[in-house]
Design an enzyme around this catalytic site. Structure first.
Site, PDB file in Angstrom:
ATOM      1  N   LEU A 206       0.877  -1.177   0.000  1.00  0.00           N
ATOM      2  CA  LEU A 206       0.000   0.000   0.000  1.00  0.00           C
ATOM      3  C   LEU A 206       0.906   1.216   0.000  1.00  0.00           C
ATOM      4  O   LEU A 206       1.716   1.368   0.921  1.00  0.00           O
ATOM      5  CB  LEU A 206      -0.804   0.051   1.299  1.00  0.00           C
ATOM      6  CG  LEU A 206      -2.080  -0.766   1.428  1.00  0.00           C
ATOM      7  CD1 LEU A 206      -2.565  -0.705   2.871  1.00  0.00           C
ATOM      8  CD2 LEU A 206      -3.159  -0.224   0.492  1.00  0.00           C
ATOM      9  N   HIS A 207       0.823   2.048  -0.991  1.00  0.00           N
ATOM     10  CA  HIS A 207       1.669   3.247  -0.970  1.00  0.00           C
ATOM     11  C   HIS A 207       1.010   4.444  -1.647  1.00  0.00           C
ATOM     12  O   HIS A 207       1.544   5.541  -1.637  1.00  0.00           O
ATOM     13  CB  HIS A 207       3.000   2.986  -1.672  1.00  0.00           C
ATOM     14  CG  HIS A 207       2.893   2.960  -3.184  1.00  0.00           C
ATOM     15  ND1 HIS A 207       2.359   1.902  -3.872  1.00  0.00           N
ATOM     16  CD2 HIS A 207       3.226   3.883  -4.127  1.00  0.00           C
ATOM     17  CE1 HIS A 207       2.387   2.162  -5.161  1.00  0.00           C
ATOM     18  NE2 HIS A 207       2.899   3.361  -5.357  1.00  0.00           N
ATOM     19  N   ARG A 208      -0.162   4.220  -2.265  1.00  0.00           N
ATOM     20  CA  ARG A 208      -0.712   5.266  -3.112  1.00  0.00           C
ATOM     21  C   ARG A 208      -1.233   6.428  -2.282  1.00  0.00           C
ATOM     22  O   ARG A 208      -1.852   6.230  -1.234  1.00  0.00           O
ATOM     23  CB  ARG A 208      -1.814   4.666  -3.982  1.00  0.00           C
ATOM     24  CG  ARG A 208      -1.914   5.323  -5.326  1.00  0.00           C
ATOM     25  CD  ARG A 208      -2.444   4.405  -6.375  1.00  0.00           C
ATOM     26  NE  ARG A 208      -1.429   3.507  -6.874  1.00  0.00           N
ATOM     27  CZ  ARG A 208      -0.399   3.858  -7.620  1.00  0.00           C
ATOM     28  NH1 ARG A 208      -0.232   5.107  -7.984  1.00  0.00           N
ATOM     29  NH2 ARG A 208       0.476   2.973  -8.025  1.00  0.00           N
ATOM     30  N   ASP A 283      -2.286  -1.723  -3.835  1.00  0.00           N
ATOM     31  CA  ASP A 283      -2.806  -0.582  -4.598  1.00  0.00           C
ATOM     32  C   ASP A 283      -1.797  -0.179  -5.677  1.00  0.00           C
ATOM     33  O   ASP A 283      -1.914   0.885  -6.280  1.00  0.00           O
ATOM     34  CB  ASP A 283      -3.152   0.599  -3.668  1.00  0.00           C
ATOM     35  CG  ASP A 283      -1.955   1.144  -2.905  1.00  0.00           C
ATOM     36  OD1 ASP A 283      -0.813   0.695  -3.140  1.00  0.00           O
ATOM     37  OD2 ASP A 283      -2.171   2.047  -2.066  1.00  0.00           O
TER      38      ASP A 283
END
Ligand code: UD1
Ligand code: UDP
Length: 366
Positions: A206-208, A283
């Protein structure tokens, strides 16, 4: 016109997806200049990939670092224009949808240099995403658009881009994976190091911006990933991007015990984890593609995707950030057989792209 190609990259996925293009330049004695914008600079997002993928050091590093979108893009544009003045390439190649791509595209078009956009025509149709605006602008500035699939070509045609400027090449992510998957199987010891060899597990990334910069949403996603995995007794391995790590600390988020946070992984270790995972929650754009190619079921923690091919072939479900939908999507994807087709090409995208720029390049079918 100069034969030199300026290859522009700035972030982890660009390094990985441009590696096959750089290797194809070397194999075909094509003159190129490698320009790094410096958008990613931490060893774990940057130099580790140059080393592992056997890439030469960049000829230029613009060293822009982190800043607001406008400042970062503007600095890259200013600094890249100076480089273009010095090297006068015949073509500039950019890949993907980052701020580095936008800056590279604008700089090339302002200096009237042929611009090739690799991974053209992807559309999430979510204009809140900075990447969506970057990719639309890069596509409309480009002279040559290298669409990975027929679907992405159609998106470009729908926006009035001339067919003659578009070529369906496949995605270089396949070239990179095919080249490195067996190396990863042979050399990576990541699963035993993490104590999950021969075990089922869930891989999470998850990094967005829209997920991790919103504290409530990020917290809900961490809890949801944990609950979905708990139902199936799966540990969750989360190689954490620095942006997300910073937000967890800043927002004082509660990380459930089931989640094992680890540093961003080198490419071979990461693709080994993707290959071995029972399920991937993500994501990331590249991770949706790679899990699809590797036959690992994927649940995407977003409400849209610019990779709808992964959903059409049955490899991926969009679960957004709603806890119940995430749990149900994991249940559903765990029943998938992994036998879907790979919609992203045959692993020769890089050669096709280079052939379009330099016709003497041969696409060697194996
Ligand atoms: C960028 C791209 C995104 C891509 C991702 C790949 C844009 C708009 N976003 O997002 O599309 O999916 O790269 O990973 O171009 N940081 C470090 N070290 C680094 C780089 C960044 O610690 O080497 C931290 C900094 O706190 C920085 C934050 O991460 O502020 C965000 O970095 P940035 O490059 O702005 O965006 P990404 O989230 O990495
Ligand atoms: N990746 C990696 N190590 C990690 C996480 C991702 O090598 O810890 C690779 C992954 O194999 C894929 C790419 O990074 O090729 C995806 O990058 P990211 O998720 O940062 O960006 P996006 O694809 O969403 O733009």
């Amino acid at each position: 016109m100069s034969d030199n190609i300026a290859v522009v990259l700035g972030t982890r996925p660009e390094i990985i997806k441009l590696a096959p293009v750089i290797h194809a330049c070397e194999n075909n004695n094509i003159s190129y200049t490698l320009v790094h914008t410096g958008q990613h600079y931490s060893n774990s997002l940057d130099s580790v990939f140059f080393e592992q993928l056997g890439l030469p050091d960049p000829d230029y590093n613009l060293e822009v670092g982190s800043a607001s979108h406008g400042e970062q893009t503007g600095e890259m544009l200013i600094r890249f224009e100076t480089i273009l003045e010095t090297i006068s390439p015949g073509t500039v190649l950019v890949q993907g949808d980052t701020n580095s791509v936008l800056a590279g595209a604008i700089a090339a078009s302002k200096r009237d240099i042929e611009l090739g956009h690799i991974e053209a025509g992807l559309r999430s149709n979510d204009r809140e995403m900075p990447e969506e605006i970057n990719r639309v602008l890069a596509d409309h500035a480009a002279d040559s658009l290298f669409a990975p699939t027929k679907h992405s070509k159609q998106n470009l045609l729908n926006e009035g881009i001339a067919q003659s400027r578009i070529e369906v090449t496949g995605n270089t992510v396949v070239d990179a994976l095919y080249r490195n998957r067996s190396l990863a199987i042979k050399n990576s010891t990541v699963c035993s190091e993490l104590g999950i060899a021969d075990q089922e597990f869930c891989l999470l990334t998850l990094h967005r911006q829209e997920n991790v910069d919103d504290p409530k949403r990020f917290q809900a996603l961490l809890f949801s990933a944990s609950s979905a995995a708990e139902k199936h007794d799966l540990p969750v391995i989360y190689p954490i991007h620095p942006r997300a790590k910073k937000r967890i600390k800043e927002f004082k988020l509660d990380v459930p015990d089931r989640l094992q946070l680890i540093d961003p992984q080198e490419y071979l270790d990461f693709i080994r984890l993707e290959d071995e995972a029972t399920i991937v929650l993500t994501d990331s754009g590249g991770v949706q593609e790679e899990s699809c190619i590797l036959g690992t079921p994927c649940v995407t923690l977003r409400d849209s995707t610019e990779r709808p091919e992964t959903v059409s072939v049955g490899a991926n479900i969009l679960a957004d950030h709603d806890p119940a939908t995430i749990v149900a999507s994991v249940d559903k994807m765990l029943a998938a057989d992994g036998n879907w087709e790979n919609p992203f090409g045959d692993g020769h995208a890089a050669e096709r792209i280079l052939q379009s720029v330099q016709p003497q390049v041969e696409v060697i079918q194996t």
